[in-house]
Structures are given as structure tokens and as C-alpha cells.
Design an enzyme around this catalytic site. Structure first.
Site, PDB file in Angstrom:
ATOM      1  N   ASN A  85      -5.409  -6.523   1.932  1.00 42.41           N
ATOM      2  CA  ASN A  85      -5.220  -5.802   0.667  1.00 42.41           C
ATOM      3  C   ASN A  85      -3.716  -5.742   0.411  1.00 42.41           C
ATOM      4  O   ASN A  85      -3.010  -4.989   1.064  1.00 42.41           O
ATOM      5  CB  ASN A  85      -5.819  -4.390   0.797  1.00 42.41           C
ATOM      6  CG  ASN A  85      -5.500  -3.524  -0.408  1.00 42.41           C
ATOM      7  OD1 ASN A  85      -5.067  -4.009  -1.449  1.00 42.41           O
ATOM      8  ND2 ASN A  85      -5.730  -2.223  -0.270  1.00 42.41           N
TER       9      ASN A  85
ATOM     10  N   LYS B 128      -2.213  -4.679  -2.182  1.00 33.38           N
ATOM     11  CA  LYS B 128      -1.769  -3.560  -3.034  1.00 33.38           C
ATOM     12  C   LYS B 128      -0.794  -4.091  -4.101  1.00 33.38           C
ATOM     13  O   LYS B 128      -0.989  -5.190  -4.594  1.00 33.38           O
ATOM     14  CB  LYS B 128      -1.168  -2.449  -2.175  1.00 33.38           C
ATOM     15  CG  LYS B 128      -2.105  -2.092  -1.017  1.00 33.38           C
ATOM     16  CD  LYS B 128      -1.723  -0.873  -0.263  1.00 33.38           C
ATOM     17  CE  LYS B 128      -2.760  -0.658   0.847  1.00 33.38           C
ATOM     18  NZ  LYS B 128      -2.589   0.591   1.534  1.00 33.38           N
TER      19      LYS B 128
ATOM     20  N   HIS C 202     -10.799   2.316  -3.754  1.00 37.77           N
ATOM     21  CA  HIS C 202      -9.798   2.491  -2.699  1.00 37.77           C
ATOM     22  C   HIS C 202      -9.199   3.895  -2.824  1.00 37.77           C
ATOM     23  O   HIS C 202      -9.023   4.413  -3.922  1.00 37.77           O
ATOM     24  CB  HIS C 202      -8.703   1.423  -2.843  1.00 37.77           C
ATOM     25  CG  HIS C 202      -7.758   1.419  -1.692  1.00 37.77           C
ATOM     26  ND1 HIS C 202      -6.727   2.332  -1.582  1.00 37.77           N
ATOM     27  CD2 HIS C 202      -7.706   0.639  -0.587  1.00 37.77           C
ATOM     28  CE1 HIS C 202      -6.077   2.103  -0.454  1.00 37.77           C
ATOM     29  NE2 HIS C 202      -6.642   1.085   0.175  1.00 37.77           N
TER      30      HIS C 202
ATOM     31  N   GLU D 299      -6.303   4.986  -2.691  1.00 38.86           N
ATOM     32  CA  GLU D 299      -5.120   5.116  -3.551  1.00 38.86           C
ATOM     33  C   GLU D 299      -5.526   5.196  -5.017  1.00 38.86           C
ATOM     34  O   GLU D 299      -4.855   5.847  -5.821  1.00 38.86           O
ATOM     35  CB  GLU D 299      -4.149   3.948  -3.285  1.00 38.86           C
ATOM     36  CG  GLU D 299      -3.422   4.146  -1.961  1.00 38.86           C
ATOM     37  CD  GLU D 299      -3.017   2.873  -1.246  1.00 38.86           C
ATOM     38  OE1 GLU D 299      -2.981   1.802  -1.879  1.00 38.86           O
ATOM     39  OE2 GLU D 299      -2.745   2.966  -0.019  1.00 38.86           O
TER      40      GLU D 299
ATOM     41  N   GLU E 159     -12.154   3.856   5.344  1.00 33.79           N
ATOM     42  CA  GLU E 159     -10.701   3.958   5.498  1.00 33.79           C
ATOM     43  C   GLU E 159     -10.293   5.424   5.498  1.00 33.79           C
ATOM     44  O   GLU E 159     -10.140   6.026   4.437  1.00 33.79           O
ATOM     45  CB  GLU E 159      -9.999   3.261   4.331  1.00 33.79           C
ATOM     46  CG  GLU E 159     -10.301   1.787   4.223  1.00 33.79           C
ATOM     47  CD  GLU E 159      -9.178   1.066   3.472  1.00 33.79           C
ATOM     48  OE1 GLU E 159      -8.597   0.157   4.069  1.00 33.79           O
ATOM     49  OE2 GLU E 159      -8.873   1.421   2.330  1.00 33.79           O
TER      50      GLU E 159
ATOM     51  N   GLY F 227      -1.524   3.291   5.912  1.00 36.67           N
ATOM     52  CA  GLY F 227      -0.085   3.124   5.748  1.00 36.67           C
ATOM     53  C   GLY F 227       0.744   4.123   6.546  1.00 36.67           C
ATOM     54  O   GLY F 227       1.946   4.252   6.329  1.00 36.67           O
TER      55      GLY F 227
ATOM     56  N   SER G 171      -4.077   1.242   8.920  1.00 35.30           N
ATOM     57  CA  SER G 171      -3.130   0.778   9.936  1.00 35.30           C
ATOM     58  C   SER G 171      -3.756  -0.157  10.969  1.00 35.30           C
ATOM     59  O   SER G 171      -3.375  -0.137  12.137  1.00 35.30           O
ATOM     60  CB  SER G 171      -2.449   1.969  10.615  1.00 35.30           C
ATOM     61  OG  SER G 171      -1.755   2.745   9.652  1.00 35.30           O
TER      62      SER G 171
HETATM   63  P1  PGA Z   1      -2.820  -0.193   5.822  1.00 36.97           P
HETATM   64  O1  PGA Z   1      -3.690  -0.150   4.467  1.00 36.97           O
HETATM   65  O2  PGA Z   1      -3.414  -1.278   6.669  1.00 36.97           O
HETATM   66  O3  PGA Z   1      -1.421  -0.534   5.374  1.00 36.97           O
HETATM   67  O4  PGA Z   1      -2.935   1.142   6.439  1.00 36.97           O
HETATM   68  C1  PGA Z   1      -5.069  -0.331   4.492  1.00 36.97           C
HETATM   69  C2  PGA Z   1      -5.631  -0.199   3.103  1.00 36.97           C
HETATM   70  O5  PGA Z   1      -5.205   0.705   2.374  1.00 36.97           O
HETATM   71  O6  PGA Z   1      -6.520  -0.960   2.686  1.00 36.97           O
END
Ligand code: PGA
Length: 256
Positions: free
Chosen positions: A9, A11, A97, A99, A167, A173, A213
């Protein structure tokens, strides 16, 4: 056996000139028949989809978007519909997601609607769920995940084209990862919910990805868990080297 998925992903990262080199170096580090054992997806910003699809045309890599709008067309400035994605040959997308839930007012209702529209239009949704740090600490992880999964399943008649990603928001992140056991426990809980609405056999075939992560150093332990069928990877998917290491780990674990 469920074929694992490693989905990157990106982003809001990446530009078109970087793409050819990225995919070249990714594939260079993979064994010849990797795609027999692992499915690889990249959820990219809209501006990269077309070129990425052209670049990956002769490879088994799937290009996906990160969101769709639930409406067919009309006065929704800045939005992209399912039909528009199909128009450029994209048939997989992330939905819900965290976010998007956190910053763009995505709700269980809109997520539910988007999943329904995707499936009706022949687009495969990777629908995301997960609790915040506060929710985990106050012991309501299962309530939150159950509510989110129930909304996702509301418009689903056939599970064949659905993927769910768990998630935990506190792990995205942040460098914090759910432990293998913590993650597996929630995945197992999600599979049970799905089995209750559909049946055991269908629930056993559903792929549930872990995100938060995930990186080369921890993917192995996560993938070894019974109910974890791959990863949704943010940061570590931006580096071809890291992501190919993760794919290789999956090939080694799942390879025949
Ligand atoms: P990350 O993000 O691996 O940077 O924690 C995962 C995601 O939001 O899909």
C-alpha cells in the site's frame, strides 16, 4: 490451502518515473515461479495506476487502487468510481483503510456500501478493519472488529471475491506490530464471524491479511500463523528490496 497475498500500500507516495525501475528490481530478486505460491498486489495512487498496469501486464502482479467512491457518477468532485477503475483495467481496490476512516470520514456504512458496489461491479475489495490503541486498551477490540466486519459482510452474497485485512490502527506506521499471537487471535475471531454468516468451508477459503508495520524482519512469524494469509504492507512496500524479501519469505513458507 489459501494462497497468501502480499499487498503493498503505497498511500500518497510515488511518481511515474520511479515505476519501471521499481518493478524491475522487485522482480529481479524473485525466483522464477514465485507467482505459483504467492499473489502480489500493489495498491497505488490513482496517478500511477495506468502506467503500473502497462508495466505489469506480462507479469502476475496485480495493480489496485486505494479507494473508490460508492456512487456511479455525478457531482462528487475529486472522486473516482468503480466504473472508472475498470475503464483503465483496475479490478482490485482497498476499501475502508483506517486512514480513510480517520481522516476522510469513512464510516461503517460507507465502507459497507463501497464493498457492495465493488462486488456488483466485479471489483475485488480488500476491506480493512482494526481497532485503535484506546479501543485495544479498553478491551473492546473484538466488539470493534465485529462491528466493522458485520458492516463489510452486510452486502456480500459471495465471498469468493472478497479479501479482509486486519490492521490494528496502533500498529500502522508506528513501528509497533501486533505479536504473531495477538494478530492470529483476531484473524481467527474474524474467520469465526464469517463462518457464522456463511459457513465453515467458505470461511476457511477467505484470505485475511495482516497489516501494521509488517516488514522483512517480522513477516515470517506472522505468515506462520494459522489464520494469517498474507500482509498489507505500507512503508516496507516502498522499497523494492524489502518487499521482495517479504515475497521470498512467503514463497519459502508456502512453496511446494
Ligand atoms: P505500515 O502500513 O506497514 O506502514 O504500518 C500498513 C497500512 O497502512 O496498510
Amino acid at each position: 490451502m489459501r494462497k497468501p497475498i502480499l499487498a503493498g500500500n503505497w498511500k500518497m507516495n510515488g511518481t511515474n518515473p520511479e515505476l519501471p525501475r521499481f518493478f524491475e528490481s522487485l522482480v529481479q530478486n524473485l525466483p522464477a515461479n514465485w507467482s505459483e505460491d504467492v499473489e502480489v498486489i500493489f495498491a497505488l495512487p490513482y496517478t500511477l495506476l495506468q502506467q503500473a498496469n502497462v508495466l505489469c501486464k506480462s507479469s502476475p502482479i496485480t495493480i489496485a487502487s486505494q479507494n473508490i467512491n460508492q456512487y456511479e457518477s455525478g457531482a462528487y468532485t475529486g472522486e473516482i468510481s468503480a466504473a472508472m477503475l475498470k475503464d483503465i483495467g483496475v479490478t482490485t481496490t482497498l476499501i475502508g483503510h483506517s486512514e480513510r476512516r480517520q481522516y476522510y470520514a469513512e464510516t461503517d456504512e460507507s465502507v459497507s456500501e463501497k464493498v457492495r458496489v465493488c462486488l456488483e461491479q466485479g471489483i475485488r475489495p480488500i476491506a480493512c478493519v482494526g481497532e485503535t490503541k484506546d479501543e485495544r486498551e479498553s478491551g473492546v477490540t473484538e466488539d470493534v472488529v465485529a462491528r466493522q466486519v458485520t458492516a463489510i459482510l452486510a452486502g456480500v452474497k459471495d465471498l469468493a471475491n472478497l479479501v479482509i485485512a486486519y490492521e490494528p490502527v496502533w500498529a500502522i506506521g508506528t513501528g509497533l506490530t501486533a505479536s504473531d499471537e495477538q494478530a492470529n487471535q483476531v484473524h481467527s475471531f474474524i474467520r469465526d464471524l464469517v463462518a457464522k454468516k456463511f459457513n465453515d468451508e467458505q470461511a476457511q477459503n477467505l484470505r485475511i491479511l495482516y497489516g501494521g508495520s509488517a516488514k522483512p524482519a517480522n513477516i515470517d512469524g506472522l505468515l506462520k500463523q494459522e489464520h494469517i494469509d498474507g500482509g498489507l504492507v505500507g512503508g516496507a512496500s516502498l522499497k523494492a528490496d524489502d518487499f521482495s524479501r517479504m515475497i521470498n519469505a512467503a514463497v519459502e513458507l508456502y512453496g511446494r
